[in-house]
Scaffold this motif. Sequence first.
Motif, PDB file in Angstrom:
ATOM      1  N   ASP A  64       3.978  -7.692  -5.004  1.00 16.84           N
ATOM      2  CA  ASP A  64       5.045  -8.492  -3.929  1.00 16.84           C
ATOM      3  C   ASP A  64       6.508  -7.996  -4.485  1.00 16.84           C
ATOM      4  N   GLN A  65       6.501  -8.052  -6.192  1.00 16.96           N
ATOM      5  CA  GLN A  65       7.900  -7.631  -6.526  1.00 16.96           C
ATOM      6  C   GLN A  65       8.291  -6.234  -6.209  1.00 16.96           C
ATOM      7  N   GLN A  76       9.199  -5.549  -2.625  1.00 12.17           N
ATOM      8  CA  GLN A  76      10.494  -5.967  -2.708  1.00 12.17           C
ATOM      9  C   GLN A  76      11.694  -4.910  -3.316  1.00 12.17           C
ATOM     10  N   ASP A  77      11.236  -4.365  -4.307  1.00  7.79           N
ATOM     11  CA  ASP A  77      11.985  -3.255  -4.860  1.00  7.79           C
ATOM     12  C   ASP A  77      12.052  -1.956  -4.094  1.00  7.79           C
TER      13      ASP A  77
END
Length: 355
Positions: free
Chosen positions: A165-166, A169-170
């Motif tokens: 998920d991160q 987003q990155d």
Amino acid sequence: MESNQVNRRDFLQKAGSFLAAAPFVNGIDFSADDKPYLTFDFHAHPGLFFAKETKMYPGDGMLKKTLGDIKEGKLTGAFFALVADAKVIEIGLTGVKPSRSYEPNEAWAEYNRQIKILKDIISVNDLILATKASSLDDALKSKKTAAFISVEGGDFLEGNASHLDQMYQDGVRSVQLVHYHTNELGDLQTEQPMHNGLSVAGKEVVKKMNKLKMLIDLAHATEATTKAVCDITDAPIIISHSILQTGDNRPMAKRAISVDHAKMVARTGGVIGAWPSGFNTSFEEFLDNTLRLIDAVGVDHVGLGTDMDGNFKPVFSTYTQLPEWIQGLKSKGLKDDEVRKIVGGNAKRVLNKVL
């Protein structure tokens, strides 16, 4: 497909006058016509950026040169790859081997270090931070390069799919499940199998990547790992950089794949990036090996994966060779529309489908 190979050989025999003029094709601008070539590299490490701030880093000179070559060669887009196991592998006399395992949370900290370095490079060098396929159209119009972010090896995840998920987003849009260090996800070509293909954690990562619409990369994965992914994925997959096996023993032979292995990827609608490593004895042989791959899986399932700046004795070592790549494919008897698929069209199709 064998008949196609015969036709291409016939073409070569009839094309002597054209090939005699080949030395002057490097001066031709193949992107300046009414329909410029969309070119894409499935796998690159410009300037070994991931090693910045470590003793492995060669200095900013290599990065500056490669960024200049990208502009001169008019590369439309590429996956710039972080290296998930960079801190726990070493290069020895027999190739790249794991040196140790990560400590708890060390891999995730290394991810955050590398992603910051890459995003800073993209920002200050007038590249397009690309997260969708339409970024390639933007790159062509603006005469810039679309930098997609990928991760080579699933070690950063530490067996935890929620880290995706991160990453998403990155801006990360592709993850190669394995590299040179055996991780929690699956088996790799250069080490003993540990997971009978794909582990339970690996299956969770595949499902999560399908849900997030991230491109799954099976470079370095065993045939069993690739089959296990193909059995559960609902999206095309890629092998970003590999080549078909030959009958002889040569450098990097463990990294080559069988025809059946390649066809698994093609059946998902995916693409294999032809890999110009020292497995090939010359640029000319690399062209021939690319033709072998096309004959095995079809022209819709082959692209380019240079492994730029991280490759072993590359026979395609600078993006200024892109015109030579294009003309070389044509010299092998491929039509212009087929060449356009291989040098970038197939990549755009897969990115459209997945992202």
